[in-house]
Design a protein around this motif. Structure first.
Motif, PDB file in Angstrom:
ATOM      1  N   ASP A   1       0.558   5.574   0.484  1.00 19.26           N
ATOM      2  CA  ASP A   1      -0.194   6.797   0.749  1.00 19.26           C
ATOM      3  C   ASP A   1       0.720   7.969   0.463  1.00 19.26           C
ATOM      4  O   ASP A   1       1.844   8.038   0.988  1.00 19.26           O
ATOM      5  CB  ASP A   1      -0.679   6.842   2.201  1.00 19.26           C
TER       6      ASP A   1
ATOM      7  N   HIS B   1      -4.225   7.105  -2.316  1.00 17.36           N
ATOM      8  CA  HIS B   1      -4.074   5.837  -1.602  1.00 17.36           C
ATOM      9  C   HIS B   1      -4.071   4.720  -2.632  1.00 17.36           C
ATOM     10  O   HIS B   1      -5.027   4.568  -3.409  1.00 17.36           O
ATOM     11  CB  HIS B   1      -5.213   5.619  -0.611  1.00 17.36           C
TER      12      HIS B   1
ATOM     13  N   HIS C   1      -4.335  13.810  -2.022  1.00 13.41           N
ATOM     14  CA  HIS C   1      -4.029  12.633  -1.207  1.00 13.41           C
ATOM     15  C   HIS C   1      -4.390  11.407  -2.032  1.00 13.41           C
ATOM     16  O   HIS C   1      -5.526  11.272  -2.499  1.00 13.41           O
ATOM     17  CB  HIS C   1      -4.818  12.642   0.101  1.00 13.41           C
TER      18      HIS C   1
ATOM     19  N   THR D   1       0.852  -1.186   0.000  1.00 14.29           N
ATOM     20  CA  THR D   1       0.000   0.000   0.000  1.00 14.29           C
ATOM     21  C   THR D   1       0.887   1.235   0.000  1.00 14.29           C
ATOM     22  O   THR D   1       1.994   1.220   0.539  1.00 14.29           O
ATOM     23  CB  THR D   1      -0.959   0.065   1.216  1.00 14.29           C
TER      24      THR D   1
END
Length: 240
Positions: free
Chosen positions: A215, A228, A226, A213
């Protein structure tokens, strides 16, 4: 790639509450085992073929997705070089696979005409050549399994290719279980990039990333972004 390669791909940390320990560097034996594992991982990066399922979200100020891209890809290695192939790409419900493949071909052709400027190749902090650039500390162990140890790392000198964070390792095997880290120097207009990785895919060269993952936050003036991203890596095959 895969918009693009899902912002570099990137793994849910194994949530284990460590038993606190006095800050102390890992033993030389453990660092040697981790160094050998990191060297094998470099070979794996060059020789592994695998499938990727990914998802990238652009989040609004409240943390809700404002745009979503999902896709599948395949990385094929012949043992010396790897090729990233887009299999499908869906952006906010629209199938953009054909356009993405066309753009990828143009990027590859441009790269052949104008090879990118050589930069120092990124390696794990535990790689034998990287260890002198970092400080390492044992932060604790899994209260249910003392063989699972958490080690933190920070660069002695912050550079473009350094990272800082921590890993859970199998102390006996010297292999990584999970990792969480951030880029010491994010790219231009990016404030932070945080990555977590789970090493859950067994291969002949040791555990490989199974989930990643990423971010990332940044932007210009009052326009803040932002992102993700999540990716699952599977069906590993290592070229002899």
């Amino acid at each position: 790639m895969l918009r693009l390669a899902f912002a570099g791909l990137l793994a849910a940390l194994i949530v284990i509450a460590p038993t606190p320990a006095r800050a102390q560097p890992p033993t030389a034996d453990l660092m040697a085992r981790l160094g050998a594992s990191a060297s094998r991982f470099e070979t794996l990066r060059k020789k592994a073929s695998y499938d990727i399922d990914g998802r990238l979200e652009s989040l609004d100020r409240a943390g809700h997705p404002s745009s979503t891209t999902t896709g599948r890809a395949h990385v094929e290695s012949d043992g010396t070089k790897s090729r990233f192939e887009i299999l499908s790409l869906i952006e906010d419900g629209a199938d953009t696979t054909a356009d993405a493949k066309d753009k990828q071909k143009k990027r590859e052709a441009e790269s052949l005409r104008n090879p990118p400027t050589h930069k120092r190749e990124w390696r794990m902090p535990f790689h034998p050549n990287e260890q002198p650039r970092y400080y390492f500390n044992v932060e604790g162990s899994d209260p249910h399994d003392a063989n699972r140890v958490r080690i933190s790392f920070v660069p002695k000198i912050v550079e473009d290719d350094t990272i800082e964070g921590s890993v859970w390792v199998d102390a006996t095997a010297g292999t990584l279980i999970s990792a969480g880290f951030k880029l010491s120097k994010p790219p231009s207009l990016v404030d932070t990039v945080h990555v977590t990785m789970l090493f859950g895919e067994p291969t002949s060269l040791g555990p490989a990333p199974s989930r990643i993952t990423v971010d990332a936050q940044g932007g210009l003036l009052f326009v803040r972004k932002h992102y993700h991203g999540e990716a699952t890596l599977k069906n590993y095959r290592v070229t002899p």
